[in-house]
Design an enzyme around this catalytic site. Structure first.
Site, PDB file in Angstrom:
ATOM      1  CB  CYS A  86      -0.893   0.037   1.235  1.00  0.00           C
ATOM      2  SG  CYS A  86      -1.884  -1.418   1.483  1.00  0.00           S
ATOM      3  NE  ARG A 101      -3.429   1.766  -4.049  1.00  0.00           N
ATOM      4  CZ  ARG A 101      -3.518   0.828  -3.104  1.00  0.00           C
ATOM      5  NH1 ARG A 101      -4.486  -0.047  -3.136  1.00  0.00           N
ATOM      6  NH2 ARG A 101      -2.636   0.773  -2.122  1.00  0.00           N
TER       7      ARG A 101
END
Length: 343
Positions: A197, A238
């Site tokens: 991430c 995101r």
């Protein structure tokens, strides 16, 4: 060679870990496969650099043989990731890319063995990608800093949108879990940040490409800074998107839940996460990678040279991207007529 799955690695493949109200630990089988994966990755990267050193010293044939072995090992590295992508992440894109990596890497090695020496530049790019990514993957202090910093920044992004769940310890042991109250959210689930991430996979891809080619240092530094900045910003968006879509059930529509549960084997409460992460975010990540590549080509068109070999591996056809984009003034020493005027 599977360029996209390096970022799997693409941040097409970057991941926000999913958990229910409590933390879900990885299974022992997954843990053992991660250890094997780390070992294969380091062996492949070390062999890539070893082959480059041999070539630099003029030992061309040994360099080809070692590079061939490195490419096959690199494909084996991706093969070990298939169970994780398929069972744990339930990501069709990442699973397909990881499966395709072994034959593509083996074919790349075969081409090198057969004398396609232009592939040494692609080999160099992959080696630098690994050198950027693997320390983050395997050095605990660096890994913790990346994950927790990304979690704090993502939480700040959520706060700008009116959500302030706080952070707690995730299943990975870091302060990276968005502490939504399961009794108040739609799905009863939340997410926590893991290494992928952080955007480090995509940063490694572009960092490796820029580092591998010959070009004036100023242009390379500019391109690298631009790539890092854009990736960081898009990755933050995101993470916020997935981090809110999962608990608040943005994609829990009845028809979509029925389809995902019936045909994709998804848990009902996990549908919103899977749609947000595996389909929307990953698809947009591929678009973003292409867009960033386009921007970097404007600054360092030399990166098209290893990409031409990627296209040859995938299609069997030769391409001249430099000429197609009007960048064919690049000289063999890595300079260009335009670059000379910059110095």
């Amino acid at each position: 060679m599977n360029m996209a799955s390096v970022s799997a690695a693409t941040d097409a493949a970057s991941v926000v870990g999913l958990e229910s109200a409590g933390a879900t630990a990885l299974t022992p089988a997954i843990l053992s496969s991660i250890q094997l994966t780390d070992m294969l990755a380091w062996v492949a990267v070390a062999a890539f650099f070893g082959a480059l050193v041999l070539r630099w010293q003029g030992a061309l044939e040994p360099a080809r043989y070692l590079a061939t072995g490195a490419w096959v090992t690199f494909g084996g590295f991706w093969l070990t990731m298939v169970p994780y992508y398929y069972y744990e992440m339930q990501s069709p894109l990442q699973t397909i890319l990881a499966l395709a990596a072994l034959p593509l890497c083996a074919y790349t090695g075969y081409l090198l063995w057969g004398g396609r020496d232009s592939l040494f530049l692609l080999t160099k790019a992959i080696a630098f990608m690994g050198l950027i990514y693997l320390p983050a993957e395997t050095i605990p202090v660096f890994r913790a800093w990346l994950i927790e910093t990304t979690a704090v920044q993502t939480h700040y992004g959520m706060e700008l949108l009116g959500h302030s769940p706080g952070l707690s310890e995730g299943a990975n042991g870091y302060q990276s879990r968005f502490n939504f109250d399961s009794d108040e959210t739609v799905t009863g689930r939340t997410t926590y940040i893991i290494l992928a991430c952080t955007g480090i996979g995509s940063m490694a891809i572009f960092g490796g490409l820029v580092a591998a080619v010959k070009a004036p240092l100023r242009r390379k530094v500019t391109a690298f800074a631009l790539a890092i900045g854009v990736i960081w910003f898009l990755n933050l968006l995101r993470n916020v998107f997935i981090g809110l879509a999962s608990p608040w059930g943005w994609f829990q529509q009845d028809w979509l839940v029925s389809f995902m549960v019936t045909y994709m084997g998804a848990e009902e409460s996990r549908v919103s996460f899977l749609v947000a992460h595996n389909y929307i975010a990953q698809s947009l990540s591929i678009v973003a990678l292409l867009g960033i590549t386009y921007l970097l080509v404007k600054i360092v068109p030399e990166i098209l040279e290893p990409l031409e070999d990627v296209l040859f591996i995938l299609t069997g056809n030769e391409y001249d991207l430099l000429e197609a984009l009007g960048a064919d003034d690049i000289r063999a020493d890595g300079g260009s007529e335009r670059a000379d005027s910059e110095r």
